[in-house]
Design a protein around this motif. Structure first.
Motif, PDB file in Angstrom:
ATOM      1  N   ILE A 100       0.833  -1.203   0.000  1.00 21.38           N
ATOM      2  CA  ILE A 100       0.000   0.000   0.000  1.00 21.38           C
ATOM      3  C   ILE A 100       0.871   1.256   0.000  1.00 21.38           C
ATOM      4  O   ILE A 100       0.600   2.221  -0.718  1.00 21.38           O
ATOM      5  CB  ILE A 100      -0.961   0.002   1.214  1.00 21.38           C
ATOM      6  CG1 ILE A 100      -1.948  -1.161   1.113  1.00 21.38           C
ATOM      7  CG2 ILE A 100      -1.672   1.338   1.368  1.00 21.38           C
ATOM      8  CD1 ILE A 100      -2.867  -1.114  -0.076  1.00 21.38           C
ATOM      9  N   GLU A 101       1.940   1.237   0.783  1.00 17.37           N
ATOM     10  CA  GLU A 101       2.861   2.377   0.839  1.00 17.37           C
ATOM     11  C   GLU A 101       3.459   2.660  -0.543  1.00 17.37           C
ATOM     12  O   GLU A 101       3.496   3.803  -0.994  1.00 17.37           O
ATOM     13  CB  GLU A 101       3.968   2.078   1.848  1.00 17.37           C
ATOM     14  CG  GLU A 101       5.050   3.117   1.937  1.00 17.37           C
ATOM     15  CD  GLU A 101       6.192   2.686   2.856  1.00 17.37           C
ATOM     16  OE1 GLU A 101       7.253   3.323   2.771  1.00 17.37           O
ATOM     17  OE2 GLU A 101       6.046   1.728   3.635  1.00 17.37           O
ATOM     18  N   GLY A 104       0.944   4.085  -2.985  1.00 17.62           N
ATOM     19  CA  GLY A 104       0.730   5.505  -2.720  1.00 17.62           C
ATOM     20  C   GLY A 104       1.809   6.371  -3.330  1.00 17.62           C
ATOM     21  O   GLY A 104       1.535   7.431  -3.892  1.00 17.62           O
ATOM     22  N   GLU A 105       3.064   5.905  -3.242  1.00 21.51           N
ATOM     23  CA  GLU A 105       4.175   6.648  -3.855  1.00 21.51           C
ATOM     24  C   GLU A 105       4.030   6.693  -5.369  1.00 21.51           C
ATOM     25  O   GLU A 105       4.252   7.728  -5.999  1.00 21.51           O
ATOM     26  CB  GLU A 105       5.513   6.005  -3.492  1.00 21.51           C
ATOM     27  CG  GLU A 105       5.934   6.204  -2.066  1.00 21.51           C
ATOM     28  CD  GLU A 105       7.292   5.578  -1.795  1.00 21.51           C
ATOM     29  OE1 GLU A 105       8.172   5.634  -2.680  1.00 21.51           O
ATOM     30  OE2 GLU A 105       7.459   5.026  -0.695  1.00 21.51           O
ATOM     31  N   SER A 107       1.325   6.514  -7.090  1.00 25.28           N
ATOM     32  CA  SER A 107       0.194   7.368  -7.422  1.00 25.28           C
ATOM     33  C   SER A 107       0.581   8.842  -7.469  1.00 25.28           C
ATOM     34  O   SER A 107      -0.114   9.649  -8.076  1.00 25.28           O
ATOM     35  CB  SER A 107      -0.925   7.158  -6.396  1.00 25.28           C
ATOM     36  OG  SER A 107      -1.994   8.029  -6.631  1.00 25.28           O
ATOM     37  N   HIS A 118      -2.173  11.546  -8.982  1.00 26.11           N
ATOM     38  CA  HIS A 118      -3.142  10.871  -8.098  1.00 26.11           C
ATOM     39  C   HIS A 118      -3.786   9.698  -8.829  1.00 26.11           C
ATOM     40  O   HIS A 118      -4.995   9.474  -8.734  1.00 26.11           O
ATOM     41  CB  HIS A 118      -4.202  11.840  -7.582  1.00 26.11           C
ATOM     42  CG  HIS A 118      -3.652  12.980  -6.804  1.00 26.11           C
ATOM     43  ND1 HIS A 118      -3.438  12.912  -5.444  1.00 26.11           N
ATOM     44  CD2 HIS A 118      -3.244  14.216  -7.180  1.00 26.11           C
ATOM     45  CE1 HIS A 118      -2.936  14.061  -5.022  1.00 26.11           C
ATOM     46  NE2 HIS A 118      -2.811  14.871  -6.061  1.00 26.11           N
TER      47      HIS A 118
END
Length: 135
Positions: A100-101, A104-105, A107, A118
């Motif tokens: 997940i981390e 997120g990066e 994205s 995003h």
């Protein structure tokens, strides 16, 4: 370690915050995006978390068995669809939280005006076969 597939959705629903189609980006914006991706992958290669990646063409075809041996072919997906998958990245990480981390990066890759795109990323674990114990 567990493998995860990060599916990169092109303008998923709901739309990305920086929703400027890539074909409208300036050449230097495309270059910055590609460099961000290269740097991201290089870092994961360094940590041993990178497995593979590919971008996908927006052209495609749907095929489904019709029960009579002649699979019907349907054009699509199309770039204007909300469900176009732009590419994928396979990672091998210690935990779901790490997957997940990293998603997120990814994205936060830059887009038009250098702002984060995003991008929607789908995080999918690979199925694993459980060993069978026989006595």
């Amino acid at each position: 370690m567990a493998k995860y597939l990060l599916l990169k959705h092109y303008r998923g629903a709901p739309p990305a915050v920086n929703d400027v189609p890539m074909d409208q980006w300036k050449p230097e914006e495309v270059d910055a995006h590609v460099q961000y991706m290269r740097d991201f992958i290089a870092r994961l290669e360094g940590t041993g978390e990178f497995v593979g990646t590919e971008g996908l063409s927006p052209e495609g075809t749907f095929v489904r068995y019709d029960g009579e041996g002649r699979p019907p072919v349907t054009d699509g997906p199309f770039a204007e669809t909300k469900d176009l998958i732009a590419g994928w990245l396979v990672i091998d990480v210690d935990s779901y939280e790490r997957a997940i981390e990293l998603a997120g990066e990814l994205s936060a890759a830059p887009g038009a005006g250098g702002k984060p795109i995003h991008e929607w990323l789908e995080v999918r674990p690979f199925l694993t076969m459980h060993s069978t114990i026989t006595e």
